[in-house]
Design a protein around this motif. Structure first.
Motif, short mmCIF file in Angstrom:
data_model
loop_
_atom_site.label_atom_id
_atom_site.label_comp_id
_atom_site.label_asym_id
_atom_site.label_seq_id
_atom_site.Cartn_x
_atom_site.Cartn_y
_atom_site.Cartn_z
N PRO A 163 -11.43 24.89 -7.84
CA PRO A 163 -12.28 24.68 -6.66
C PRO A 163 -13.49 25.62 -6.68
CG PRO A 163 -10.43 26.03 -6.06
CD PRO A 163 -10.21 25.66 -7.51
N GLY A 164 -14.27 25.55 -5.60
CA GLY A 164 -15.44 26.42 -5.48
C GLY A 164 -16.73 25.64 -5.61
N ILE A 165 -17.34 25.28 -4.46
CA ILE A 165 -18.52 24.41 -4.51
C ILE A 165 -19.80 25.19 -4.78
CG2 ILE A 165 -17.45 22.72 -2.99
CD1 ILE A 165 -19.23 23.73 -0.72
N ASP A 166 -19.70 26.51 -4.89
CA ASP A 166 -20.88 27.27 -5.30
C ASP A 166 -20.48 28.51 -6.08
OD1 ASP A 166 -19.96 28.84 -3.21
OD2 ASP A 166 -21.68 28.51 -1.92
N PHE A 167 -21.43 29.05 -6.84
CA PHE A 167 -21.20 30.29 -7.57
C PHE A 167 -22.53 30.87 -8.02
CE2 PHE A 167 -20.75 27.15 -11.12
CZ PHE A 167 -21.69 27.65 -12.01
N ALA A 168 -22.49 32.13 -8.39
CA ALA A 168 -23.66 32.81 -8.97
C ALA A 168 -23.17 33.66 -10.13
CB ALA A 168 -24.35 33.68 -7.93
N GLY A 169 -23.98 33.73 -11.19
CA GLY A 169 -23.55 34.50 -12.35
C GLY A 169 -24.64 34.59 -13.41
N THR A 170 -24.19 34.89 -14.63
CA THR A 170 -25.09 35.14 -15.75
C THR A 170 -24.82 34.13 -16.86
OG1 THR A 170 -25.03 37.50 -15.23
CG2 THR A 170 -25.88 36.88 -17.40
N VAL A 171 -25.88 33.55 -17.40
CA VAL A 171 -25.75 32.59 -18.49
C VAL A 171 -25.23 33.29 -19.75
CG1 VAL A 171 -27.01 31.02 -20.03
CG2 VAL A 171 -27.57 31.09 -17.59
N LEU A 172 -24.17 32.72 -20.34
CA LEU A 172 -23.63 33.23 -21.61
C LEU A 172 -24.15 32.41 -22.78
CD1 LEU A 172 -19.90 33.80 -20.57
CD2 LEU A 172 -21.65 35.54 -20.94
N GLU A 173 -24.16 31.09 -22.61
CA GLU A 173 -24.65 30.18 -23.65
C GLU A 173 -25.38 29.02 -22.99
OE1 GLU A 173 -21.28 28.74 -25.76
OE2 GLU A 173 -20.57 30.73 -26.37
N SER A 174 -26.43 28.51 -23.65
CA SER A 174 -27.15 27.36 -23.10
C SER A 174 -27.75 26.53 -24.22
CB SER A 174 -28.26 27.82 -22.16
OG SER A 174 -29.03 26.71 -21.72
N SER A 175 -27.54 25.22 -24.13
CA SER A 175 -28.19 24.29 -25.07
C SER A 175 -29.41 23.65 -24.44
CB SER A 175 -27.18 23.22 -25.51
OG SER A 175 -26.74 22.46 -24.40
N ASP A 176 -29.76 24.11 -23.24
CA ASP A 176 -30.94 23.61 -22.52
C ASP A 176 -32.00 24.70 -22.51
OD1 ASP A 176 -32.65 23.20 -19.97
OD2 ASP A 176 -31.55 21.31 -20.11
N ASP A 177 -33.24 24.33 -22.86
CA ASP A 177 -34.32 25.30 -23.01
C ASP A 177 -34.69 26.00 -21.70
OD1 ASP A 177 -34.47 24.70 -25.67
OD2 ASP A 177 -36.14 23.27 -25.45
N ARG A 178 -34.30 25.43 -20.56
CA ARG A 178 -34.66 26.05 -19.28
C ARG A 178 -33.91 27.34 -19.02
NH1 ARG A 178 -33.64 20.85 -15.61
NH2 ARG A 178 -32.17 20.49 -17.33
N TYR A 179 -32.77 27.53 -19.70
CA TYR A 179 -31.94 28.71 -19.46
C TYR A 179 -31.56 29.37 -20.77
CZ TYR A 179 -31.72 26.71 -14.80
OH TYR A 179 -32.07 26.20 -13.58
N GLN A 180 -31.61 30.70 -20.74
CA GLN A 180 -31.27 31.50 -21.91
C GLN A 180 -30.13 32.45 -21.56
OE1 GLN A 180 -33.02 30.62 -24.62
NE2 GLN A 180 -34.30 29.27 -23.37
N ALA A 181 -29.42 32.92 -22.57
CA ALA A 181 -28.37 33.90 -22.35
C ALA A 181 -28.95 35.12 -21.64
CB ALA A 181 -27.75 34.32 -23.68
N GLY A 182 -28.27 35.56 -20.60
CA GLY A 182 -28.74 36.69 -19.81
C GLY A 182 -29.43 36.31 -18.52
N ASP A 183 -29.83 35.03 -18.37
CA ASP A 183 -30.47 34.58 -17.14
C ASP A 183 -29.47 34.58 -15.98
OD1 ASP A 183 -32.80 34.15 -18.51
OD2 ASP A 183 -32.63 31.95 -18.55
N LYS A 184 -29.94 35.00 -14.81
CA LYS A 184 -29.13 34.94 -13.60
C LYS A 184 -29.36 33.59 -12.92
CE LYS A 184 -27.83 39.33 -13.84
NZ LYS A 184 -26.43 39.75 -14.07
N VAL A 185 -28.29 32.93 -12.49
CA VAL A 185 -28.41 31.58 -11.94
C VAL A 185 -27.51 31.40 -10.73
CG1 VAL A 185 -29.08 30.47 -14.11
CG2 VAL A 185 -26.64 30.76 -13.56
#
Length: 326
Positions: free
Chosen positions: A62-84
């Motif tokens: 469960p959990g309809i929301d969260f905040a954290g740090t990107v570990l891996e991304s295959s999308d150019d909009r987000y990189q490892a280390g980004d806060k989201v």
């Protein structure tokens, strides 16, 4: 391995248990996130307790929301280390959500962390705060100004309601907070900016199609007879922003407020809210909410405490925002 709250179903009973998962267990998505915080919302309570038919397929995190740090991304909009931040999009309902130390989601569902915000603060606002901000914007778009009269906020003790009271008061509106727990939460609601309090019971009795005009605007999280009565009391040309159904999904009203007083009924949805509108609401909420809100209307719990608090939130026994520290 990482910690998670996992929901399973035995017969027709939903079971919530702490457990260990690994990355390979997570659903598909372009972005893997290390989750720092989630929050407990009314919809989460319905899902975790099985009170509402929120989840169709098990097991589910469960959990309809969260905040954290990107570990891996295959999308150019987000990189490892980004806060989201993630809110809505069916996460925690039909896609594993934020009550785990890791989540894998679609990049389209994420919002970059706004400047001056962190994961914990983001969840103090969370889905409830985003929804409240969208409701306030709906009133403004409906032409409701501070000088037009009182704004009624129903379910004011809850997450959306408490944020709405604060936002409206900070913007100069005169806010009347309606709650079923005046004795318990009256002082808090006044400290958040409510100029007056109204017992929920006063709105629960069946009303005439039109009552004495009182409200320039409404932010409603309750629905049913509470909303029907409030609509009958709307000022000419007023706007009601509705976003919840804590009191039920029915609306036992008539067309009279709409055709004789020009009342506007504006539904507010934060689940599938478009990116640009979502980002603007986040930035505006962060600018408006005072530091006192975070100190007065928010509490933090552990993942192990979530089932207990989920039971309390569906009974209307939780005040303000509840952050889940991961």
């Amino acid at each position: 391995m990482f910690n998670a709250l996992l929901l399973t179903q035995e017969g027709k009973t939903t079971q919530a248990q702490l457990g260990k998962l690994q990355d390979s267990d997570l659903p598909e998505g372009e972005v893997l996130v290390s989750v720092s915080a989630s929050s407990l919302n009314y919809k989460d309570g319905l899902a975790i307790t099985g009170t509402g038919k929120i989840i169709r397929e098990f097991p589910m995190v469960p959990g309809i929301d969260f905040a954290g740090t990107v570990l891996e991304s295959s999308d150019d909009r987000y990189q490892a280390g980004d806060k989201v931040i993630l809110t809505g999009w069916g996460v925690g309902e039909n896609h594993w959500g934020g009550m785990a130390e890791r989540a894998r989601v679609k990049a389209d569902w994420l919002v970059p962390m706004p400047a001056g915000c962190d994961e914990h603060k983001a969840m103090m606002i969370g889905t409830a705060g985003l929804t409240a901000m969208l409701c306030v914007q709906a009133l403004q778009q409906g032409g409701v100004r501070p000088q037009d009269g009182e704004i009624l906020v129903t379910g004011a003790s809850g997450g959306v309601g408490s944020v709405a009271v604060t936002l409206l008061a900070e913007l100069g509106y005169k806010v009347v907070a309606s709650t079923g727990r005046i004795e318990e939460n009256g002082d808090l609601l006044r400290s958040l900016g409510a100029s007056d309090l109204l017992a929920r019971e006063e709105l629960e009795d069946k009303s005439r199609p039109l009552e004495r005009q009182r409200w320039a605007g409404i932010v409603d999280t309750v629905g049913n007879q509470v909303l029907a009565t409030a609509l009958a009391q709307m000022n000419y040309g007023g706007t009601a922003a509705i976003c919840g159904l804590a009191g039920g999904f029915a609306l036992p009203t008539t067309v009279m407020p709409f055709i004789l007083r020009g009342v506007r009924l504006q539904g507010v949805d934060s689940v599938a809210c478009p990116f640009d509108k979502r980002q603007q609401a986040w930035e505006q909420a962060l600018k408006i909410l005072p530091q006192s809100f975070y100190q007065q209307a928010c509490q933090t719990i552990s993942l192990a405490q979530v089932p207990e608090y989920a039971s309390e939130i569906v009974k209307g026994q939780v005040t303000g925002r509840v952050i889940v520290a991961l």
